[in-house]
Design a protein around this motif. Structure first.
Motif, short mmCIF file in Angstrom:
data_model
loop_
_atom_site.label_atom_id
_atom_site.label_comp_id
_atom_site.label_asym_id
_atom_site.label_seq_id
_atom_site.Cartn_x
_atom_site.Cartn_y
_atom_site.Cartn_z
N PHE A 3 -4.84 14.71 11.27
CA PHE A 3 -5.72 13.72 10.43
C PHE A 3 -5.09 12.58 10.54
CE2 PHE A 3 -5.87 12.52 6.04
CZ PHE A 3 -8.28 12.70 6.01
N PRO A 4 -5.97 10.84 10.13
CA PRO A 4 -5.06 9.89 10.56
C PRO A 4 -4.18 9.03 8.68
CG PRO A 4 -7.46 9.82 10.02
CD PRO A 4 -7.26 11.16 10.24
N VAL A 5 -3.53 10.10 8.77
CA VAL A 5 -3.06 9.52 7.40
C VAL A 5 -2.44 8.40 6.91
CG1 VAL A 5 -0.75 10.45 6.05
CG2 VAL A 5 -1.39 12.59 7.42
N HIS A 6 -1.98 7.57 7.94
CA HIS A 6 -1.81 6.47 7.42
C HIS A 6 -3.05 5.31 7.37
CE1 HIS A 6 -3.22 5.71 11.75
NE2 HIS A 6 -3.09 4.88 11.53
N GLU A 160 -14.28 9.22 5.74
CA GLU A 160 -15.29 10.07 5.97
C GLU A 160 -16.20 8.97 7.48
OE1 GLU A 160 -18.58 11.23 3.67
OE2 GLU A 160 -17.25 13.58 3.88
N SER A 161 -15.63 7.48 7.23
CA SER A 161 -16.29 6.46 7.61
C SER A 161 -14.64 6.46 8.83
CB SER A 161 -16.28 5.32 7.09
OG SER A 161 -15.93 4.05 7.79
N ILE A 162 -14.10 6.27 8.61
CA ILE A 162 -12.58 6.27 9.11
C ILE A 162 -12.66 7.28 9.70
CG2 ILE A 162 -10.23 6.45 9.69
CD1 ILE A 162 -9.95 5.01 7.32
N LEU A 163 -13.24 8.86 10.20
CA LEU A 163 -12.63 9.87 10.81
C LEU A 163 -13.82 10.01 12.10
CD1 LEU A 163 -12.39 12.31 8.33
CD2 LEU A 163 -10.27 12.03 9.68
#
Length: 189
Positions: A3-6, A160-163
């Motif tokens: 998961f891209p936490v930052h 969701e866009s980032i994912l």
């Protein structure tokens, strides 16, 4: 999935700053993936107690279960409201964007005082500190409630866009790695 936490934390922090509401992203089981943004003074006090922090984590887990069953709003152990919106990655649910720490209407003073007394005893907190902090809990009036209910959905769509971007980037990297392996095999003497 990593998961891209930052990246998500930055969106969550911005959301909280603009909305003046607390936010948190949890996984499907209700475990925090990000740090809580903009907690109200009351919740900061609760989170300052080990048992209070545990009660909050249990509430987040309960929110995840209820949200998976279709509920969009929930009440935490301290009587505050939260809203949840699903976060999906490639169509599959991966977590929840929680927005919360508010009342839908002003609490009845006698009942609120009894709740605060119970919470103070249960979590070894100062009743006076909790009473003072409770005065800062936002009350979302009916006029604003519909608007606030849409906010977690908008924030979840941004995550969701980032994912999607991350997934697309990883696919491109895998394609490049695959091409690199094929190219290097062609030049083996």
């Amino acid at each position: 999935m990593i998961f891209p936490v930052h990246c998500v934390q930055a969106i969550q922090d911005l959301f909280s700053e603009v909305s003046q509401m607390s936010a948190l992203v949890v996984d499907m089981d209700g475990e925090p993936l990000t740090q809580l943004s903009h907690p109200c003074a009351f919740c900061q006090a609760m989170l300052g107690s080990p048992s209070g922090r545990q009660a909050c984590r249990e509430s987040w887990r309960a929110f995840a279960r209820l949200s998976a069953g279709g509920r969009r709003s929930s009440t935490c152990h301290a009587g505050l409201q939260y809203l949840a919106a699903p976060i999906r990655d490639d169509g599959a649910p991966v977590g929840w964007f929680l927005v919360g720490q508010f009342y839908l209407q002003a609490p009845e003073p006698t009942q609120q005082a009894a709740t605060i007394q119970s919470l103070a005893q249960q979590h070894s907190l100062s009743q006076e500190t909790l009473l003072q902090a409770a005065a800062s809990i936002p009350i979302i009036e009916n006029v604003r409630q519909t608007q606030v209910e849409d906010w977690p959905l908008a924030a979840a769509r941004a995550v969701e866009s980032i994912l999607r971007e991350r997934t697309s980037f990883i696919k491109r990297l895998k394609q490049i790695a695959s091409l690199t392996q094929l190219t290097s095999q062609e030049f083996v003497p």
